[in-house]
Scaffold this motif. Sequence first.
Motif, PDB file in Angstrom:
ATOM      1  N   ALA A 183      34.592  42.871  44.926  1.00 42.48           N
ATOM      2  CA  ALA A 183      35.951  42.366  45.138  1.00 42.48           C
ATOM      3  C   ALA A 183      35.943  40.919  45.619  1.00 42.48           C
ATOM      4  O   ALA A 183      36.689  40.082  45.106  1.00 42.48           O
ATOM      5  N   GLN A 187      37.172  37.794  43.128  1.00 44.73           N
ATOM      6  CA  GLN A 187      38.334  36.990  43.522  1.00 44.73           C
ATOM      7  C   GLN A 187      37.956  35.525  43.733  1.00 44.73           C
ATOM      8  O   GLN A 187      38.712  34.618  43.353  1.00 44.73           O
ATOM      9  N   ASN A 188      36.775  35.280  44.323  1.00 41.33           N
ATOM     10  CA  ASN A 188      36.327  33.892  44.468  1.00 41.33           C
ATOM     11  C   ASN A 188      36.166  33.232  43.104  1.00 41.33           C
ATOM     12  O   ASN A 188      36.523  32.058  42.918  1.00 41.33           O
ATOM     13  N   LEU A 227      42.305  46.795  41.979  1.00 40.05           N
ATOM     14  CA  LEU A 227      41.897  45.392  42.001  1.00 40.05           C
ATOM     15  C   LEU A 227      42.191  44.720  40.663  1.00 40.05           C
ATOM     16  O   LEU A 227      42.751  43.612  40.620  1.00 40.05           O
ATOM     17  N   HIS A 230      45.933  44.250  40.147  1.00 42.85           N
ATOM     18  CA  HIS A 230      46.490  43.139  40.932  1.00 42.85           C
ATOM     19  C   HIS A 230      46.396  41.825  40.165  1.00 42.85           C
ATOM     20  O   HIS A 230      47.289  40.979  40.254  1.00 42.85           O
ATOM     21  N   PHE A 231      45.324  41.656  39.400  1.00 41.94           N
ATOM     22  CA  PHE A 231      45.144  40.439  38.613  1.00 41.94           C
ATOM     23  C   PHE A 231      45.587  40.615  37.156  1.00 41.94           C
ATOM     24  O   PHE A 231      45.360  39.733  36.332  1.00 41.94           O
ATOM     25  N   LEU A 307      47.213  33.176  37.868  1.00 40.70           N
ATOM     26  CA  LEU A 307      46.731  33.925  39.023  1.00 40.70           C
ATOM     27  C   LEU A 307      47.902  34.491  39.818  1.00 40.70           C
ATOM     28  O   LEU A 307      48.990  33.922  39.821  1.00 40.70           O
ATOM     29  N   ARG A 311      45.487  36.880  47.304  1.00 35.42           N
ATOM     30  CA  ARG A 311      44.340  37.740  47.063  1.00 35.42           C
ATOM     31  C   ARG A 311      44.670  39.170  47.471  1.00 35.42           C
ATOM     32  O   ARG A 311      45.578  39.409  48.290  1.00 35.42           O
ATOM     33  N   THR A 312      43.941  40.111  46.931  1.00 32.07           N
ATOM     34  CA  THR A 312      44.068  41.496  47.353  1.00 32.07           C
ATOM     35  C   THR A 312      42.939  41.822  48.315  1.00 32.07           C
ATOM     36  O   THR A 312      42.069  40.988  48.593  1.00 32.07           O
ATOM     37  N   ASP A 314      39.592  42.865  49.975  1.00 34.90           N
ATOM     38  CA  ASP A 314      38.209  42.875  49.520  1.00 34.90           C
ATOM     39  C   ASP A 314      37.313  43.489  50.595  1.00 34.90           C
ATOM     40  O   ASP A 314      36.221  43.011  50.852  1.00 34.90           O
TER      41      ASP A 314
END
Length: 505
Positions: A183, A187-188, A227, A230-231, A307, A311-312, A314
Amino acid sequence: MTGCPITVQQKRLFMTLRIEGATPQQAAAKSGFSTATGYRLEQELYLPAIERPLRQRRRPDPLEAVWDAEVVPMLTAAPGLRAVAVLEELARRHPELHPGVRRTLERRIKLWRGLHGPDQEVMFRQTHPPGEQGLSDFTDLADLGVIVAGSVLDHILYHFRLANSGFEHGHVILGGESYSALAVGLQNALFALGGVPLQHRTDSLSAAFRNLDRDAIEDLTTRYATLCAHFNMTPTRNNTGVAHENGTIESSHGHTKKTIADALLLRGSRIFEDLTAYRRFIDEHFARHNARRSKAITIERATLRPLPDDRTIDYEETLVRVTSSSGFVLRKVFYTVPARMIGQRLRVRLYDDRLDCFLGGSRVLTLIRGRADHASGKHGHVIDYHHVIHALRRKPGALRNLSYRDQLFPRPAYARAYEALTERRSDKAACKITVELLGLAHDCACEAELARVLETELDAGRLPSIDLLRERFSPASASMPMVVIEAVSLGLYDELGTISRGDAA
């Protein structure tokens, strides 16, 4: 030309030029071979237009008696059998067989497999449209021998790659493959990229599911699906055990590790001051890689989805209870906390590199994440002597057989001092002095300075004197200034209330 056979067309050209009056040297040069070859062609009995007959065998076939009767049945029963294993079996059965037939046997087996062997797996090369697919995987970097804060770093690398443009991003992971590692790395990568592909592809994530029961596996699968949702990405996976289905990223693992190894050699040192410095070094490697592909990345970035705003999560969340040992156990690792929290239930957010501990809705503590030794099955320890030093001062003898004694010492100098004290003093005195040294480091915030003094004393063969050290590091008592207050005559107050007649209007 050395190693290249002469074609029929070259022979015809050479003979035609010779008939037209060209010298052998001229005809050979125009035909593309040496003069010596031209002289040899003129002496041959066969015309260029006539093919040579196949050369016949000049000696008996050494495998004639065993090929059809023994070798072919072995290859049919076990297609993957190596030629050297076949030769060893034939030598066992037929001692008279000369070992020099190995090359002949290898050539014959290669021909047989090309004509009669089983069909091999076919790799279907794919075309990846821009913005369609991003891939994630983990690769081991422990072999690099990177040293962080004085110890070898056992770590893996989260690796993300866009299938079309080759954009790559990496993140150093201290533990194994897990949801939190995936996660935070994903995300990074997406926020560094500035967009989201249509699909996110991973392997079967079997390492993340290892040693988990069915409920935990289903929970992990649900979190991974959340996850991706979310994106706004579609999660996909390759078939279990078929790594080449993720070949776009699997093939780049080796190149990435070799490039990082070369960068470490050019750097001249594998030692980093802290984890932040090493992660910055890894980020610079991927930045240089992406700079070389900037045109393709710019084109693909225009096709990516936007995006989300935030963020969600992690991390993983769990509840623990602080025991009477002033700590708790999580994932086979014992963590110490301040003794005032004994008996409390803490809500812990488990990240890849840290633990955030909450009491109610307030974050009260952040701890470095530890790892258990899965090879030996022993529990890990994350010990902060500041948490237990006050209680240990009341029971200094507990230091002798403390289960986490080696992890209690914040620096090697303190452990070395304890060993020197136990050799030349009684166990009771050694424990008391060592605990006082830790207490002095805690009270005066002089852990590093005190460690240097201890190293100097021990190198000189002297034991540390707690009285001298306390006098050296304890803050000097400030002297109170002398304040002199002169007494005031009370008659002055009477004069303040009296008005002189001469002053009256």
